[in-house]
Structure formats: structure tokens, C-alpha cells
Design a protein around this motif. Structure first.
Motif, PDB file in Angstrom:
ATOM      1  N   GLN A  87      65.590  40.831  38.589  1.00 42.83           N
ATOM      2  CA  GLN A  87      64.307  40.714  37.902  1.00 42.83           C
ATOM      3  C   GLN A  87      63.986  39.271  37.534  1.00 42.83           C
ATOM      4  O   GLN A  87      62.829  38.949  37.253  1.00 42.83           O
ATOM      5  CB  GLN A  87      64.316  41.568  36.628  1.00 42.83           C
ATOM      6  CG  GLN A  87      64.312  43.065  36.885  1.00 42.83           C
ATOM      7  CD  GLN A  87      64.416  43.870  35.603  1.00 42.83           C
ATOM      8  OE1 GLN A  87      65.356  44.617  35.407  1.00 42.83           O
ATOM      9  NE2 GLN A  87      63.456  43.720  34.713  1.00 42.83           N
ATOM     10  N   LEU A 139      59.072  49.701  36.070  1.00 43.71           N
ATOM     11  CA  LEU A 139      59.490  49.554  34.679  1.00 43.71           C
ATOM     12  C   LEU A 139      59.031  50.801  33.934  1.00 43.71           C
ATOM     13  O   LEU A 139      57.823  51.043  33.799  1.00 43.71           O
ATOM     14  CB  LEU A 139      58.877  48.293  34.057  1.00 43.71           C
ATOM     15  CG  LEU A 139      59.226  46.968  34.743  1.00 43.71           C
ATOM     16  CD1 LEU A 139      58.552  45.818  34.018  1.00 43.71           C
ATOM     17  CD2 LEU A 139      60.735  46.750  34.804  1.00 43.71           C
ATOM     18  N   CYS A 173      59.898  41.875  33.185  1.00 38.96           N
ATOM     19  CA  CYS A 173      60.741  42.747  32.371  1.00 38.96           C
ATOM     20  C   CYS A 173      59.927  43.314  31.226  1.00 38.96           C
ATOM     21  O   CYS A 173      58.853  42.806  30.882  1.00 38.96           O
ATOM     22  CB  CYS A 173      61.958  41.991  31.825  1.00 38.96           C
ATOM     23  SG  CYS A 173      61.539  40.779  30.548  1.00 38.96           S
ATOM     24  N   LEU A 225      54.985  43.189  28.826  1.00 37.51           N
ATOM     25  CA  LEU A 225      55.726  42.763  30.002  1.00 37.51           C
ATOM     26  C   LEU A 225      55.770  41.243  30.028  1.00 37.51           C
ATOM     27  O   LEU A 225      54.753  40.585  29.813  1.00 37.51           O
ATOM     28  CB  LEU A 225      55.076  43.286  31.286  1.00 37.51           C
ATOM     29  CG  LEU A 225      55.437  44.697  31.750  1.00 37.51           C
ATOM     30  CD1 LEU A 225      55.015  45.743  30.731  1.00 37.51           C
ATOM     31  CD2 LEU A 225      54.789  45.001  33.101  1.00 37.51           C
TER      32      LEU A 225
END
Length: 452
Positions: free
Chosen positions: A36, A281, A328, A345
Motif C-alpha cells: 500500500q 479498503l 490506506c 483515506l
């Protein structure tokens, strides 16, 4: 009869962040892979930087500004590039890093850490160069790290030696090792309680593994037909998993699977024909899925429902022309709950730095909204590593997000603080000097004592 599906998150939206709210000035690491590239706790975020010694920048969410090479303090200490990192879900200041030098290091960020001041300017400060724990055991570079969702100080790692290892951080030792993959692991994720984990591999198989026994309990022989990387995520406490990958015609797709019957997917959703790996996610509290493609500008918002057709699209998501390199989710404890921020995010880009993307559900009331903020995972572990290893099976401890109630119970659990060898040595020298001083006082007063 035609019926419109209702959802509390149907109108979730995200505005483009202002430049003064972004973190800029990075020269990012050139490492490539299925990682990521950015991870966040509720207080900090971390990104790998270009340069030797495995350099990582640790920024604070409340201190946006410009990174200045050579001035802004960083974290470093590996002998090779850092490939992945992970924040401890029960300690916002504990970071694990995985490197090409085959080691895993655990770091503790000081409470006074502030690389950027309140005006967005870099501050001089001491680098973090001493880890608190080193985990050594992999034969080749370590690619991925994942902390256990409910047990304290348990972490899983994958390596180019085609193994998955489970570690007890507090003891600094390996618990077990799984070597049933014949190719490179592309993703690893724990289930809701942390009894099992799933891996995806270059051989296109998705394996579901008993974490304590290190044995395969079931598998999907070929989740997707394409040659690009496959990602997997458990859908909370349901018996469903979601995978993303490419079809034989190179189209990106999402599949929902039932763990009780993995012969064929329950649902297949075609997304588009872009080439980048699709990273899902998943917000386990709200069942909202954020689909982020590497190289994409847009982020799609979808919702999972534990009944057919399982997968629903929500609104337009977030649209941008700035390509995404990594992304993330920020834990719910770090969000602005009273402004109805349901997700944040952290978007990593090559040219625009790190952009915080804040997703809101529009509400007129200024009061806490319990219907869109169910209880979420707290900062307290449900059990210790030893208890989990002996068979304890618990989901994460939950807490209410209402600020009035959180103030009463937040961080109520006791946590063992890990310290580096250097810190312990300094504390020992200070204690020994104090003992010598007190012994001198006793000798001067003629008071007898045991000198053993």
C-alpha cells in the motif's frame, strides 16, 4: 414491483482537499510491489522515502506541511529498503517495518514527536534510529506485515522465501511458520477474530490458513483468470470474503465468495478495463468498500450486504485526475465524528504528496449520529498473545464513538510499553548512579545496611 434500495451511506461524498491540508515535499521510495506504500494510525501516518538505510517519514495528521530533506526528522535503521510497514492497532505510536535486509523491526515513536510545526514548517529534531525489537528468521526479503486484529503484540509477515511467519513481539520470537506456497505471496489478511488468515499468491490461488496450526483449511484454486495481483478481504463476521483481480480479458473485477462453498463465487462485479491492481479498503463497521486502483485518480464507494446480490455501488465516490500510488484507511478513533466524517483515506501520490480524503455523510443535526457510527474497534486488545496462542478466540474490543462516552472510557486498558536496549541501558545507569549516591549518604550517616 420496482423498489429503490435505501442506504444510510448512499450520499457519502468527499471534497478535494485544500493544498494547505496536504503533506508534501517527499521523494518517495522507488520500491515496487503489491504494498500500500502508506499506513496510518489514529495519530500518525508513515511513508517510505528514497535513500539508503530504509528511511521512513512519520507525519502527524494534525500537522500538515512540507517535508524538507536533511532537516525534517525521519526514522531509519535497516540495512536495505523498507518494503512494508504496519501500525499496532492497540498502540498508535508503535510501528513495525519490513525490509529487504530480511528483518522486521519494531519502533516506538516518542510522545513529543513533531516533525512539522503548527504553521506547516519543518522542525529540526532527532531521528528515530534505534528499534525496540528486532525479529529475525526469514531467509529472504520481507514483503508484507499484518498485525493481529484482537491479540496484543502478534504480527504476521510474508517473505520472498515463500513463507508466512507469526511472531510474538513481546518475546521477540517466532510462533510458527507456514511454507505451503510455491510462489510469491501478494496479499495477506486476518479474519475478524484472528483465528485464520488468507493469502493470495502468484499461482492465482487464495489459501485460508489456520493461524495456530499453520495448515490450509480451504482454498480457491483460481480466484481470477488474469495475471495481475489479487487482493482479498474478509467481510467482517459473515462467512464471506471479497477478492479483486483481473479477468481473462484483462478487465478488473470484484468477486464475493462463501467460505462454506468456494467452488464458485456468489457474485461477480465487472469494474473497468484499467491495468492497475484494485485495492479494496473495507470499513467493517459500516460495510462500505472503497475500491482504489493503483494509477487511478478515482475512488469508488460500494456497500456489502450479506444477502444477494451482496454488492451495491454508492454514488460517485471521489473523482480526481491525480494518479494514486498508495492508499490506506485511518482508524475511526482519528476521525472528526461530530462533523459526520465516516471515513478518511490517506492518498499517496508521486507529485502531490499525501492527500487526506475525508468522506462525509450529509446530516443537518450537530448532534452525535449513532445510526452512521456503530461501535468500532477500541485501542484495547481483547486478549494477550499467550491467551490467543492457547486457543482464546475473541473479536476486537469495541467502543462507542460518541465523544461524551469515549472521554470516560478511552484507553482504559493497561498496555505494556516496549523500550529499546539503549533506553533500558540509560535507565539502568541512572538507577545505578542513584543507588551509589544513596549508599554514600548511608555510609556518611553511619547507618548499617545490606551491601549484597
Amino acid at each position: 414491483m420496482f423498489k429503490i434500495r435505501t442506504s444510510k451511506y448512499r450520499h457519502v461524498y468527499c471534497d478535494a482537499p485544500k493544498q494547505e491540508m496536504c503533506h508534501t515535499g517527499f521523494r518517495l521510495s522507488t520500491v515496487t510491489g503489491d504494498q500500500q506504500y502508506i499506513k496510518a494510525s489514529s495519530k500518525y501516518f508513515a511513508v517510505a522515502l528514497f535513500g539508503g538505510g530504509g528511511c521512513v517519514y512519520i507525519g502527524r495528521h494534525d500537522r500538515p506541511g512540507r517535508f524538507v530533506p536533511g532537516l525534517t526528522p525521519t526514522l531509519h535503521g535497516h540495512q536495505g529498503s523498507i518494503l512494508d510497514f504496519e501500525w499496532n492497532p492497540f498502540d498508535d505510536s508503535m510501528l513495525a517495518t519490513a525490509s529487504e535486509d530480511t528483518t522486521i523491526k519494531i519502533w516506538s515513536v516518542p510522545d513529543e514527536w513533531e516533525p512539522i510545526d503548527s504553521r506547516g514548517r519543518s522542525k529540526k529534531g532527532a531521528d528515530i534510529s534505534e528499534s525496540v525489537v528486532d525479529l529475525v528468521g526469514h531467509a529472504k526479503r520481507v514483503n508484507l506485515l499484518r498485525y493481529h486484529p484482537s491479540a496484543s503484540n502478534v504480527i504476521a509477515s510474508t517473505s520472498s522465501d515463500n513463507t508466512v511467519k507469526i511472531w510474538d513481539i513481546e518475546a521477540g520470537q517466532e510462533l510458527n511458520s507456514f511454507d505451503g506456497m510455491d510462489d510469491l505471496c501478494q496479499d495477506i489478511v486476518w479474519d475478524y477474530k484472528g483465528d485464520n488468515y488468507a493469502t493470495t499468491c502468484k499461482d492465482k490461488a487464495v489459501r485460508f490458513i489456520d493461524a495456530r496450526a499453520a495448515t490450509v483449511t480451504s482454498q480457491i484454486a483460481q480466484a481470477h483468470d488474469g495475471i495481475k495481483g489479487v487482493k482479498v478481504v474478509y467481510m467482517g463476521e459473515s462467512d464471506k470474503v471479497l477478492t479483486t483481480g483481473h479477468s481473462r480479458q484483462s478487465g478488473r473485477e470484484v468477486k464475493i465468495w462463501d467460505l462454506k462453498n468456494l467452488e464458485k463465487p456468489l457474485h461477480v462485479e465487472k469494474i473497468d478495463t484499467a491495468a492497475g491492481v484494485l485495492m479494496p479498503l473495507y470499513d467493517v463497521d459500516t460495510n462500505v468498500i472503497y475500491l482504489c486502483g493503483k494509477g487511478d485518480g478515482n475512488i469508488r464507494t460500494c456497500e456489502f450486504e450479506d444477502k444477494a446480490p451482496y454488492f451495491h455501488r454508492l454514488g460517485d465516490g471521489y473523482r480526481s485526475t491525480t494518479a494514486l500510488k498508495g492508499v490506506c484507511l485511518v482508524p475511526k478513533r482519528g476521525l472528526d465524528i461530530m462533523k459526520c466524517e465516516t471515513a478518511r483515506l490517506m492518498k499517496l501520490t508521486n507529485q502531490s504528496g499525501v492527500q487526506p480524503l475525508k468522506f462525509y455523510v450529509p446530516r443537518k443535526s450537530d448532534a452525535f449520529q449513532p445510526d452512521i457510527f456503530p461501535n468500532t474497534a477500541s485501542a484495547d486488545p481483547a486478549h494477550t498473545c499467550e491467551e490467543w496462542w492457547k486457543g482464546s478466540s475473541k473479536g476486537p474490543e469495541l467502543e462507542c464513538l460518541n465523544p461524551l462516552k469515549r472521554g470516560q472510557a478511552q484507553n482504559g486498558g493497561s498496555k505494556k510499553k516496549l523500550q529499546s536496549v539503549g533506553t533500558l541501558s540509560a535507565s539502568l545507569k541512572k538507577a545505578e548512579a542513584r543507588i551509589r549516591y544513596l549508599e554514600g549518604k548511608l555510609d556518611g550517616a553511619g547507618i548499617a545496611y545490606d551491601k549484597a
